[in-house]
Write a protein that holds these residues in place. Sequence first.
Motif, PDB file in Angstrom:
ATOM      1  N   TYR A   1       0.830  -1.198   0.000  1.00  0.00           N
ATOM      2  CA  TYR A   1       0.000   0.000   0.000  1.00  0.00           C
ATOM      3  C   TYR A   1       0.873   1.259   0.000  1.00  0.00           C
ATOM      4  CZ  TYR A   1      -3.574   3.314   1.661  1.00  0.00           C
ATOM      5  OH  TYR A   1      -4.438   4.372   1.796  1.00  0.00           O
ATOM      6  N   SER A   2       1.962   1.228   0.742  1.00  0.00           N
ATOM      7  CA  SER A   2       2.815   2.412   0.899  1.00  0.00           C
ATOM      8  C   SER A   2       3.470   2.849  -0.410  1.00  0.00           C
ATOM      9  CB  SER A   2       3.897   2.140   1.943  1.00  0.00           C
ATOM     10  OG  SER A   2       4.738   1.066   1.538  1.00  0.00           O
TER      11      SER A   2
ATOM     12  N   GLU B   1      -0.096   0.270 -10.220  1.00  0.00           N
ATOM     13  CA  GLU B   1      -1.426   0.738  -9.808  1.00  0.00           C
ATOM     14  C   GLU B   1      -1.773   2.101 -10.377  1.00  0.00           C
ATOM     15  OE1 GLU B   1      -3.834   1.158  -5.550  1.00  0.00           O
ATOM     16  OE2 GLU B   1      -1.909   0.132  -5.677  1.00  0.00           O
ATOM     17  N   SER B   2      -0.754   2.834 -10.816  1.00  0.00           N
ATOM     18  CA  SER B   2      -0.953   4.219 -11.222  1.00  0.00           C
ATOM     19  C   SER B   2      -1.608   4.303 -12.593  1.00  0.00           C
ATOM     20  CB  SER B   2       0.384   4.956 -11.244  1.00  0.00           C
ATOM     21  OG  SER B   2       0.194   6.302 -11.642  1.00  0.00           O
ATOM     22  N   ILE B   3      -2.746   4.972 -12.670  1.00  0.00           N
ATOM     23  CA  ILE B   3      -3.481   5.153 -13.929  1.00  0.00           C
ATOM     24  C   ILE B   3      -3.466   6.615 -14.369  1.00  0.00           C
ATOM     25  CG2 ILE B   3      -5.775   5.005 -14.997  1.00  0.00           C
ATOM     26  CD1 ILE B   3      -6.270   2.508 -13.292  1.00  0.00           C
ATOM     27  N   LEU B   4      -3.590   7.519 -13.418  1.00  0.00           N
ATOM     28  CA  LEU B   4      -3.455   8.949 -13.699  1.00  0.00           C
ATOM     29  C   LEU B   4      -2.656   9.557 -12.561  1.00  0.00           C
ATOM     30  CD1 LEU B   4      -4.025  11.562 -15.205  1.00  0.00           C
ATOM     31  CD2 LEU B   4      -6.229  11.707 -14.022  1.00  0.00           C
ATOM     32  N   GLU B   5      -1.486  10.062 -12.885  1.00  0.00           N
ATOM     33  CA  GLU B   5      -0.561  10.550 -11.869  1.00  0.00           C
ATOM     34  C   GLU B   5      -0.179  11.982 -12.180  1.00  0.00           C
ATOM     35  OE1 GLU B   5       3.601   8.859  -9.894  1.00  0.00           O
ATOM     36  OE2 GLU B   5       2.031   7.512 -10.631  1.00  0.00           O
ATOM     37  N   ILE B   6      -0.365  12.866 -11.193  1.00  0.00           N
ATOM     38  CA  ILE B   6       0.040  14.259 -11.339  1.00  0.00           C
ATOM     39  C   ILE B   6       1.481  14.357 -10.841  1.00  0.00           C
ATOM     40  CG2 ILE B   6      -0.520  16.650 -10.805  1.00  0.00           C
ATOM     41  CD1 ILE B   6      -2.754  15.127 -12.245  1.00  0.00           C
ATOM     42  N   ASN B   7       2.398  14.708 -11.751  1.00  0.00           N
ATOM     43  CA  ASN B   7       3.831  14.710 -11.443  1.00  0.00           C
ATOM     44  C   ASN B   7       4.282  16.037 -10.840  1.00  0.00           C
ATOM     45  OD1 ASN B   7       5.739  12.393 -13.186  1.00  0.00           O
ATOM     46  ND2 ASN B   7       3.508  12.374 -13.315  1.00  0.00           N
ATOM     47  N   PHE B   8       5.182  15.947  -9.858  1.00  0.00           N
ATOM     48  CA  PHE B   8       5.708  17.146  -9.221  1.00  0.00           C
ATOM     49  C   PHE B   8       7.215  17.061  -9.060  1.00  0.00           C
ATOM     50  CE2 PHE B   8       1.324  16.935  -7.504  1.00  0.00           C
ATOM     51  CZ  PHE B   8       0.859  18.141  -8.004  1.00  0.00           C
ATOM     52  N   LEU B   9       7.845  18.222  -9.067  1.00  0.00           N
ATOM     53  CA  LEU B   9       9.260  18.360  -8.742  1.00  0.00           C
ATOM     54  C   LEU B   9       9.401  18.709  -7.265  1.00  0.00           C
ATOM     55  CD1 LEU B   9      10.380  20.583 -11.746  1.00  0.00           C
ATOM     56  CD2 LEU B   9      10.935  18.169 -11.444  1.00  0.00           C
TER      57      LEU B   9
ATOM     58  N   ILE C   1     -14.076  -5.448  -3.968  1.00  0.00           N
ATOM     59  CA  ILE C   1     -13.758  -4.889  -2.653  1.00  0.00           C
ATOM     60  C   ILE C   1     -12.786  -5.785  -1.902  1.00  0.00           C
ATOM     61  CG2 ILE C   1     -14.746  -4.354  -0.389  1.00  0.00           C
ATOM     62  CD1 ILE C   1     -17.213  -3.301  -1.823  1.00  0.00           C
ATOM     63  N   ASN C   2     -12.992  -7.083  -1.974  1.00  0.00           N
ATOM     64  CA  ASN C   2     -12.080  -7.993  -1.275  1.00  0.00           C
ATOM     65  C   ASN C   2     -10.674  -7.960  -1.857  1.00  0.00           C
ATOM     66  OD1 ASN C   2     -13.745  -8.945   0.775  1.00  0.00           O
ATOM     67  ND2 ASN C   2     -14.569 -10.611  -0.477  1.00  0.00           N
ATOM     68  N   GLU C   3     -10.555  -7.699  -3.154  1.00  0.00           N
ATOM     69  CA  GLU C   3      -9.227  -7.568  -3.753  1.00  0.00           C
ATOM     70  C   GLU C   3      -8.463  -6.422  -3.115  1.00  0.00           C
ATOM     71  OE1 GLU C   3      -7.146  -6.938  -8.167  1.00  0.00           O
ATOM     72  OE2 GLU C   3      -9.226  -7.636  -8.015  1.00  0.00           O
ATOM     73  N   VAL C   4      -9.141  -5.317  -2.870  1.00  0.00           N
ATOM     74  CA  VAL C   4      -8.513  -4.168  -2.219  1.00  0.00           C
ATOM     75  C   VAL C   4      -8.186  -4.497  -0.767  1.00  0.00           C
ATOM     76  CG1 VAL C   4      -8.867  -1.773  -1.501  1.00  0.00           C
ATOM     77  CG2 VAL C   4      -9.622  -2.516  -3.767  1.00  0.00           C
ATOM     78  N   ARG C   5      -9.098  -5.154  -0.086  1.00  0.00           N
ATOM     79  CA  ARG C   5      -8.898  -5.467   1.330  1.00  0.00           C
ATOM     80  C   ARG C   5      -7.747  -6.458   1.547  1.00  0.00           C
ATOM     81  NH1 ARG C   5     -12.720  -4.491   5.091  1.00  0.00           N
ATOM     82  NH2 ARG C   5     -12.431  -6.521   6.100  1.00  0.00           N
ATOM     83  N   ARG C   6      -7.585  -7.390   0.630  1.00  0.00           N
ATOM     84  CA  ARG C   6      -6.557  -8.419   0.826  1.00  0.00           C
ATOM     85  C   ARG C   6      -5.151  -7.835   0.862  1.00  0.00           C
ATOM     86  NH1 ARG C   6      -9.576 -11.934  -3.556  1.00  0.00           N
ATOM     87  NH2 ARG C   6     -11.216 -12.825  -2.234  1.00  0.00           N
ATOM     88  N   ARG C   7      -4.921  -6.766   0.091  1.00  0.00           N
ATOM     89  CA  ARG C   7      -3.587  -6.166   0.125  1.00  0.00           C
ATOM     90  C   ARG C   7      -3.263  -5.667   1.532  1.00  0.00           C
ATOM     91  NH1 ARG C   7      -1.949  -1.268  -3.702  1.00  0.00           N
ATOM     92  NH2 ARG C   7      -3.776  -0.351  -2.712  1.00  0.00           N
ATOM     93  N   ALA C   8      -4.267  -5.236   2.267  1.00  0.00           N
ATOM     94  CA  ALA C   8      -4.064  -4.753   3.631  1.00  0.00           C
ATOM     95  C   ALA C   8      -4.208  -5.871   4.661  1.00  0.00           C
ATOM     96  CB  ALA C   8      -5.064  -3.632   3.928  1.00  0.00           C
ATOM     97  N   ASP C   9      -4.253  -7.134   4.188  1.00  0.00           N
ATOM     98  CA  ASP C   9      -4.406  -8.303   5.076  1.00  0.00           C
ATOM     99  C   ASP C   9      -5.704  -8.262   5.871  1.00  0.00           C
ATOM    100  OD1 ASP C   9      -2.123  -9.754   4.377  1.00  0.00           O
ATOM    101  OD2 ASP C   9      -0.866  -8.642   5.779  1.00  0.00           O
ATOM    102  N   MET C  10      -6.723  -7.627   5.298  1.00  0.00           N
ATOM    103  CA  MET C  10      -8.034  -7.611   5.939  1.00  0.00           C
ATOM    104  C   MET C  10      -8.801  -8.872   5.565  1.00  0.00           C
ATOM    105  SD  MET C  10      -7.643  -4.762   7.480  1.00  0.00           S
ATOM    106  CE  MET C  10      -9.261  -4.600   8.238  1.00  0.00           C
ATOM    107  N   ALA C  11      -9.606  -9.363   6.473  1.00  0.00           N
ATOM    108  CA  ALA C  11     -10.412 -10.553   6.205  1.00  0.00           C
ATOM    109  C   ALA C  11     -11.416 -10.261   5.093  1.00  0.00           C
ATOM    110  CB  ALA C  11     -11.142 -10.985   7.474  1.00  0.00           C
ATOM    111  N   ASP C  12     -11.687 -11.258   4.268  1.00  0.00           N
ATOM    112  CA  ASP C  12     -12.677 -11.096   3.211  1.00  0.00           C
ATOM    113  C   ASP C  12     -14.058 -10.836   3.793  1.00  0.00           C
ATOM    114  OD1 ASP C  12     -10.817 -11.525   1.266  1.00  0.00           O
ATOM    115  OD2 ASP C  12     -11.610 -13.447   0.572  1.00  0.00           O
ATOM    116  N   LEU C  13     -14.787  -9.977   3.145  1.00  0.00           N
ATOM    117  CA  LEU C  13     -16.211  -9.831   3.448  1.00  0.00           C
ATOM    118  C   LEU C  13     -16.957 -10.980   2.784  1.00  0.00           C
ATOM    119  CD1 LEU C  13     -16.656  -5.995   2.739  1.00  0.00           C
ATOM    120  CD2 LEU C  13     -16.289  -7.097   4.958  1.00  0.00           C
ATOM    121  N   THR C  14     -18.070 -11.389   3.378  1.00  0.00           N
ATOM    122  CA  THR C  14     -18.885 -12.454   2.787  1.00  0.00           C
ATOM    123  C   THR C  14     -20.056 -11.896   1.997  1.00  0.00           C
ATOM    124  OG1 THR C  14     -20.148 -12.628   4.853  1.00  0.00           O
ATOM    125  CG2 THR C  14     -18.233 -14.076   4.593  1.00  0.00           C
ATOM    126  N   SER C  15     -20.364 -10.640   2.222  1.00  0.00           N
ATOM    127  CA  SER C  15     -21.389  -9.931   1.449  1.00  0.00           C
ATOM    128  C   SER C  15     -21.021  -8.464   1.478  1.00  0.00           C
ATOM    129  CB  SER C  15     -22.785 -10.146   2.039  1.00  0.00           C
ATOM    130  OG  SER C  15     -22.854  -9.650   3.371  1.00  0.00           O
TER     131      SER C  15
END
Length: 582
Positions: A267-268, A282-290, A484-498
Amino acid sequence: MKINNKIAIVLFAGSLMFSGCSDVFNELAINPNQPSMGAYFTSPSAVNDAVVTMYGYIQTQRCLGASGSKTQIIRSDEASSNSDYAKPGMYGADLNASYYTIEQPYTLMYTTASQASFIIETIDNVDFGNQQDLKNAYIGEAYFWRAFAHFYLLTNYRQVSPIRHMPQDASDYVRPTEAPSSVWDFIIEDLKQAKAYLPNKGFWSSDDAGRVTKASAAALLGKAYLYRSGIEHFYGSETTTYYSEAASEFNEIIKGVYGKYELAPEYSYNFDIIHENDANPESILEINFLGDVDNAGFNPGTATSGLAFDSRGLLLPGAGVGYEGVAHNWLYNEYVNSIDKNGFTDIRMFSTLMFDDRKPEIKLHQDAQGNPIRLEGPGGKHWEDLYPETNGKEGFQTQSNALAYPFKAGIKKGVDFSMPIQTNTDGSVKLTGVGGGVKEYVYNQPRANGMNWRYIRYADVLLMYAEAVLNGGTQGEKTPLDAINEVRRRADMADLTSVTMGDLKHERILEFALEGHRFYDLLRWGELSTRFKQLQSEDPNFKKFVSETDFQGFVANKHEWLPIPINEMNSNPYIESNNPGY
């Protein structure tokens, strides 16, 4: 190499010189293309200069580099700030039609749209030989940024007079506003054109990292459909929704039609400098800065400071003068109550907030040897180093800003904590600020932060897709639960069942806090007024970090939108009245 290294040079060459808070924006409002635009269209490389300049308008300090970014971040219910950039987001007297952080992004977005129109209408005059793919890419970029500019204007200022073509005569410099439905149609059509012309992922070389692609256009198009469906339901007169259209656009990205996108392993990685642009799947639209490490003079349009992300208003209390921000306690508690499947505090909290990780409610992750992994602040310092206990007191209350006392966390997203402490040649901590009496780290030089803003990332596509389907959109490759579970799994969160909309709203808080999305989430869900009213009644410190007397409260049917800048009101006879309440 970030694309904005080139942009800065183009801005300089194009004679678009900013100097502090000068009247250049008034000049741009009259003629957004004061530089000789015809000089751009002599060769493909010259067209590229014109295209890249559009990125510069978006990324300069007075647009999304400072003013516009704070409008999006601090205006929500997540945080407070005492920065001049962020004051309109504190709902006080500075939220008015003449305040510069409201006026400047407005002007620069129109400037971007004007530049884009010129490119679209003039590019056929240039011979590209056998480089038709490159020509198409440039056309696609022009359509994309014209759509982006109008999307920003519509979702923030509501009354929009679209730039559909370059001015033909003086009368074209002021235009009537159009109904939101007409502006939405224009945005959507431009994004369809952008998607048709832009290349897939992998087309741009590493020297052009950060340039938009078909996936960028599809993601913003899906977002436009999603936002339109909610905003016009609650604040407009449209009865038609576009959830199936939104789901379809997001589904194409999920399927990999435009190239492979996936969640970054950590995530970091979305909030550092190492994993920017092509280094982040993961980056699809990125605003670049100096980054301008020396903070050597503010002059947007130069290669050293014009395209930096100014972190003023996000920095930690006590570390600067007028730079600080704090997260509201409800957000801190939201993370504290989010425990992963292994019993640890949600890992996303540690990339979002700076807080006392010794507190009993924080369940620290462990390294391979079983040692707790501590949260590090600027210079590698822990909380107790930054805020040592004084006379039996601990935390923000030991700092110069007493109003920080009730808050449990500072802001980490958008600030590069890896920067070292700035020292003198003898190794002592360099003192700057008022009277030379404030410790400053390099990270605290507000224009030193060169961290890019991942404006749309794949996690957002997954959750926006789930939202569209939950609201009746046609399901594609994944179910909302899968997404939603795909996003949660990266953070080691338990899957939702609904999954319900309530689950999705909660997940968006944990995944995207302080990334500039929350205000617009509440806007399209029709929850802004009730949410602010709730927090104003429950939290006596809500939005009172600047001054307890400055906060005037969120006003329904007013603060959903920013005011039209006074310069536009005075110069455009077609705008008869400002937005309600202003």
